[in-house]
Scaffold this motif. Structure first.
Motif, PDB file in Angstrom:
ATOM      1  N   ALA A   1       0.837  -1.207   0.000  1.00  0.00           N
ATOM      2  CA  ALA A   1       0.000   0.000   0.000  1.00  0.00           C
ATOM      3  C   ALA A   1       0.868   1.251   0.000  1.00  0.00           C
ATOM      4  N   LYS A   2       1.907   1.234   0.812  1.00  0.00           N
ATOM      5  CA  LYS A   2       2.785   2.400   0.887  1.00  0.00           C
ATOM      6  C   LYS A   2       3.510   2.601  -0.450  1.00  0.00           C
ATOM      7  N   PHE A   3       3.935   1.477  -1.050  1.00  0.00           N
ATOM      8  CA  PHE A   3       4.642   1.564  -2.323  1.00  0.00           C
ATOM      9  C   PHE A   3       3.751   2.184  -3.405  1.00  0.00           C
ATOM     10  N   LYS A   4       2.480   1.793  -3.390  1.00  0.00           N
ATOM     11  CA  LYS A   4       1.551   2.339  -4.391  1.00  0.00           C
ATOM     12  C   LYS A   4       1.429   3.851  -4.254  1.00  0.00           C
ATOM     13  N   ASP A   5       1.348   4.325  -3.008  1.00  0.00           N
ATOM     14  CA  ASP A   5       1.249   5.775  -2.776  1.00  0.00           C
ATOM     15  C   ASP A   5       2.497   6.490  -3.277  1.00  0.00           C
ATOM     16  N   VAL A   6       3.651   5.921  -2.966  1.00  0.00           N
ATOM     17  CA  VAL A   6       4.916   6.563  -3.356  1.00  0.00           C
ATOM     18  C   VAL A   6       5.060   6.591  -4.875  1.00  0.00           C
ATOM     19  N   LEU A   7       4.709   5.496  -5.525  1.00  0.00           N
ATOM     20  CA  LEU A   7       4.836   5.441  -6.983  1.00  0.00           C
ATOM     21  C   LEU A   7       3.884   6.436  -7.653  1.00  0.00           C
ATOM     22  N   ALA A   8       2.700   6.618  -7.067  1.00  0.00           N
ATOM     23  CA  ALA A   8       1.744   7.576  -7.630  1.00  0.00           C
ATOM     24  C   ALA A   8       2.337   8.983  -7.610  1.00  0.00           C
ATOM     25  N   VAL A   9       3.049   9.307  -6.544  1.00  0.00           N
ATOM     26  CA  VAL A   9       3.700  10.620  -6.439  1.00  0.00           C
ATOM     27  C   VAL A   9       4.729  10.776  -7.566  1.00  0.00           C
TER      28      VAL A   9
END
Lengths: 298, 259
Positions: free
Chosen positions: A181-189
């Motif tokens: 979940a955290k990785f998805k947020d970071v990649l979206a940024v």
């Protein structure tokens, strides 16, 4: 408990579906502390493959009905012939390249995107980033590598690719969902809004064996474990890998002397004894090297 | 001779009914379904009478194998937790709403169907001839792999489904591989129609026609809502874009979708 040698289960190659290339040998611009074949800028125990070597195996692969091609290292893009090698491969079939994403050049990616469009086959990039933050990733892969790899992801996305981010699990299994979940947020940024993520188990070989611990003698595949087991979950059931020393059973056991099965693909199509601790990891997790699009997990 | 091939139905009885009618109107003499009767859609039991009454010959899909054998999941091989979440909702709904008689019927379906037309050997399977749940995507399947399948399984024409996207590849000696598409959901291209395949075998020639099929997708969406199926599935039916089970798509196929 030690194994009696005749107890080691053997696995036959059912079909050579995936042909791998150790295209940059053990040479890498990084020196990750968990690398199962201890790649580094100085480790030249395996060298680069030339375009001609790759071409010879591609030609041989046609009559064997190989379905897909994979490229790994070290860092494949240290090989000066990497772009022509992938362009050539895409004339034969789909290609996947495992990269650390830190040395990608936009002009290479544009050329490769054009080659992918010409071929109609997919070109997949698997980018190794070992956690959703520099705090998790950098102690393993090296200072500033998180930032550099994310720049690589941005370049891939800009060129129109949808890279698969692979991370080696250095946390407990229960934390997987939180990490994803955290990785998805970071990649979206970083402009990657529909990321593809894959978690890989640690392989307690090479540098990783030094970092944590190696396999114990009880971590082995036994004949009892193979009863009613779907052998297609094992990489050696459907893959082989070409290095500058010959054709090996799988990408993971490159360093093991018994992994070399022949000089040619045909010679390498013999059964392999699952005598290694890493075979146990492969057994437990299944399909660890193959892309999800080719998975036939039961 | 004209033959019609339907891929995964995914409980979309409205599309199946439309496909039977449409293919008959176009002169199809024999109808085939390549498996995955349930999943995704509402009222799985509505599919069976249509297949039986219209003499549709059916190959067993991985879904049919799972439901028929009381397995715990659909054997689609997802690892992504979101994909598995939705796949499980769909699987449990389908299992609970399929009668024991229909489950037994699915259990007994053949893994493949073989026949010859004018000396041409035709092999029908679900995923691939060697494995029911093998995905053969257009962008991840080399031509020489398909040649080997045609050699190994002694077939001139191999037809499969499973991926949800139709495509075909010409092979040596006039042989061919065809993925017939699916009736169950649209093809992730922003259009609401679904696809089936017509094969015309005449004078030694073999013509493959992919047929876009309109059906009452709004009615399907209504029925899915009434059955409290996930809104994500309904969005796919109404928009033509896949919203779930995307992990298994190769990069090229994923890129042409929206999610």
């Amino acid at each position: 408990m030690s194994m009696v040698i005749e107890d080691v289960p053997k696995v036959a190659l059912k079909a050579l579906d995936e042909l791998w290339f150790q295209v940059s040998g053990t040479l890498c611009n990084l020196e990750c502390s968990h690398c199962f074949i201890s790649c580094s800028p100085k480790n030249d125990s395996f060298g680069h493959l030339s375009l001609e070597t790759v071409q010879a195996s591609l030609k041989e692969s046609v009559s064997l009905g190989v379905k897909e091609y994979y490229f790994t290292g070290g860092e494949p893009f240290l090989n000066k012939a990497m772009v022509p090698i992938l362009e050539e491969t895409l004339r034969y079939g789909p290609a996947t390249v495992l990269t650390n994403g830190t040395i990608l050049k936009q002009e290479w990616l544009e050329r490769l995107r054009a080659a992918e469009d010409r071929s109609g086959y997919t070109l997949e990039f698997r980018v190794s980033i070992d956690g959703p933050s520099p705090e998790v990733n950098d102690p393993i892969r090296g200072e500033k590598t998180f930032e550099r790899a994310m720049l690589g992801v941005e370049k891939l996305v800009n060129a129109g690719f949808l890279p698969i981010i692979t991370m080696t699990r250095t946390w407990s299994d229960e934390e997987d969902q939180k990490v994803l979940a955290k990785f998805k947020d970071v990649l979206a940024v970083h402009g990657y809004s529909r990321p593809r993520l894959k978690i890989l188990p640690r392989l307690k070989l090479g540098a990783e064996a030094e970092r944590s611990c190696g396999y114990t003698q009880t971590e082995r595949v036994t004949p009892e474990l193979m009863a009613d087991y779907d052998e297609s979950q094992l990489v050696c059931n459907h893959s082989r890998i070409v290095s500058d020393r010959g054709v090996h059973v799988c990408p993971i056991l490159l360093d093991a002397p018994d992994s070399i099965l022949g000089e040619t693909l045909v010679e390498s199509m013999q059964p392999f004894a699952l005598s290694h601790g890493a075979c146990f990891t492969c057994y437990l997790y299944g399909s660890i090297c193959t892309n999800a699009s080719s998975s036939t997990r039961e | 001779m004209k033959l019609a091939f339907f891929g995964g139905i995914y409980s979309n009885s409205l599309a199946l009914e439309a496909a039977i009618r449409d293919s008959r109107n176009r002169g199809a003499e024999r109808l085939f379904c390549l498996g995955d009767l349930g999943a995704f859609g509402p009222h799985p039991d509505r599919v069976f009478p249509l297949l039986i009454e219209n003499d549709v010959a059916v190959v067993q899909g991985n879904y049919d194998h799972s439901i028929g054998n009381d397995l715990k999941d659909c054997q689609c091989g997802y690892t992504d937790p979101r994909d598995n979440y939705f796949a499980q909702i769909s699987y449990e709904y389908t299992y609970e709403n399929t009668s024991p008689e229909n489950r037994q019927w699915m259990k007994e379906l053949p893994r493949e169907i073989r026949f010859e037309v004018d000396g041409r050997r035709i092999l029908l399977c679900h995923g691939s001839p060697r494995k029911t749940n093998e995905f053969l995507w257009e962008s991840t399947t080399s031509t020489h792999f398909l040649e080997k399948l045609a050699d190994d399984y002694e077939a001139d024409l191999i037809l499969g489904t499973h991926t949800g996207l139709h495509w075909e590849r010409e092979l040596s000696n006039g042989r061919r591989f065809v993925n017939v598409g699916v009736l169950g959901r649209p093809e992730n291209d922003g259009n609401t129609n679904v696809w089936y395949t017509l094969l015309t075998l005449e004078n030694g020639k073999c013509d493959v026609e992919f047929v876009p099929l309109e059906y009452d997708f709004r009615q399907l969406a209504r029925e899915m809502r009434e059955e409290s199926l996930p809104e994500e599935f309904i969005v796919t039916i109404l928009s033509g874009w896949w919203t779930t089970c995307l992990e298994v798509l190769p990069g090229r196929e994923r890129r042409s979708g929206r999610f």
